[in-house]
Each structure stands twice: as structure tokens, then as C-alpha cells.
Design a protein around this motif. Sequence first.
Motif: not given
Length: 114
Positions: A36-41
Amino acid sequence: MKIGELSKLSQISIRMLRYYEEAGLLAPKRSVSGYRQFEIADIERVKLIHKLNSAGLTLKVIRKILPCWQHQNKKFSPCKEFKNGLSDTLLKLDEQIELLQQSRSHLISLLNEN
């Protein structure tokens, strides 16, 4: 960022983050290797989800009101869906309070019978 880093930065467990994803509240991208690759937001998003859930809103209601959150501004603006969800939750809480008060009265009457 990977799920472990999101967990540390948001102080939300990895298990809960996976649960939020299963509930449709998070939609991380996947790397070639499947991570999984999450964003800063997503840090603020999961904090908001947790806060709303802790306040008594169900994940179903939260999923409806998340569009009210403007992640680019890190701002939460109450929209119609939010107000409706909050009203429903307040009604349920009032019903639970009434039931608890009735239970309390019954217990007090049992204590006073002796």
C-alpha cells in the motif's frame, strides 16, 4: 509512504488502517510489489476518521460525510450529509440515554424494595 509509517505518524494501528480501507474510507495506491502507498494527506484523513468514529459516528456515516473534508485545505466544512449523519447519531444517542435511565430507575427500585 507504507502503512507502518502512516500508522506511526497518525497514531492509528495498522489493523485499524486496514479496517478503514476495507470499509472504503481509504483507497491507497499499490506499488509494483503490492505494498500500500499512502499520501501525506492520508495522515489527517485517518485522524479525522478516528475522531468522528470516537464521537459515535458509524463508518458508514463517515464514508458519506468524508467528501465534506477538503484535504487540500486540511479543513472540515459541515455539508448536508454531515449534518444529517450527525443528527441521526444524536437521535440514537438520545435513545440509548433514555434506555439507560430506565434501566437505572429499575435498579434503584429493586434496591429500595427491601
